[in-house]
Design a protein around this motif. Structure first.
Motif, PDB file in Angstrom:
ATOM      1  N   LEU A  55       0.829  -1.213   0.000  1.00  0.00           N
ATOM      2  CA  LEU A  55       0.000   0.000   0.000  1.00  0.00           C
ATOM      3  C   LEU A  55       0.862   1.261   0.000  1.00  0.00           C
ATOM      4  N   LEU A  56       1.923   1.244   0.787  1.00  0.00           N
ATOM      5  CA  LEU A  56       2.846   2.378   0.830  1.00  0.00           C
ATOM      6  C   LEU A  56       3.468   2.613  -0.547  1.00  0.00           C
ATOM      7  N   ILE A  57       3.959   1.558  -1.175  1.00  0.00           N
ATOM      8  CA  ILE A  57       4.580   1.670  -2.498  1.00  0.00           C
ATOM      9  C   ILE A  57       3.560   2.187  -3.509  1.00  0.00           C
ATOM     10  N   ALA A  58       2.341   1.692  -3.437  1.00  0.00           N
ATOM     11  CA  ALA A  58       1.293   2.146  -4.356  1.00  0.00           C
ATOM     12  C   ALA A  58       1.033   3.646  -4.181  1.00  0.00           C
ATOM     13  N   ASP A  59       0.962   4.114  -2.932  1.00  0.00           N
ATOM     14  CA  ASP A  59       0.740   5.542  -2.683  1.00  0.00           C
ATOM     15  C   ASP A  59       1.918   6.384  -3.179  1.00  0.00           C
ATOM     16  N   LEU A  60       3.121   5.905  -2.957  1.00  0.00           N
ATOM     17  CA  LEU A  60       4.299   6.643  -3.424  1.00  0.00           C
ATOM     18  C   LEU A  60       4.295   6.735  -4.955  1.00  0.00           C
ATOM     19  N   ASN A  61       4.000   5.635  -5.618  1.00  0.00           N
ATOM     20  CA  ASN A  61       3.996   5.650  -7.081  1.00  0.00           C
ATOM     21  C   ASN A  61       2.855   6.490  -7.637  1.00  0.00           C
TER      22      ASN A  61
END
Length: 67
Positions: A55-61
Motif C-alpha cells: 500500500l505504501l509503495i502504491a501511494d508513493l507511485n
C-alpha cells in the motif's frame, strides 16, 4: 517516470521528491532522517513497523505518476 520499489531506501525516495515525506509519515514512518532511512529498504522498514508495504509503495507511485 520515476518508479518506487520495495528495495529502495526511504532516503533514495526522499531525494526524488521531498514532498513524499507526508506519505511516509501517514504510514507511521516518522524517522525520515535517522540512519535507518539511509540503510534499510522500504520493505525492511515496513516489516519492522508492521506496515503494509504494498500500500505504501502504491501511494508513493501514485504521487510520482501525478507529477
Amino acid at each position: 517516470m520515476k518508479k518506487v520499489t520495495e528495495d529502495m531506501t526511504i532516503a533514495e525516495v526522499l531525494k526524488m521528491d521531498r514532498e513524499v515525506a507526508g506519505i511516509f509519515m501517514k504510514y507511521g514512518l516518522h524517522c525520515l532522517g535517522c540512519p535507518g532511512a539511509t540503510m534499510e529498504s522500504i520493505s525492511d522498514a515496513g516489516n519492522v513497523h508492521g506496515i503494509d508495504v504494498s500500500l505504501l509503495i502504491a501511494d508513493l507511485n501514485k504521487h510520482f505518476e501525478s507529477n
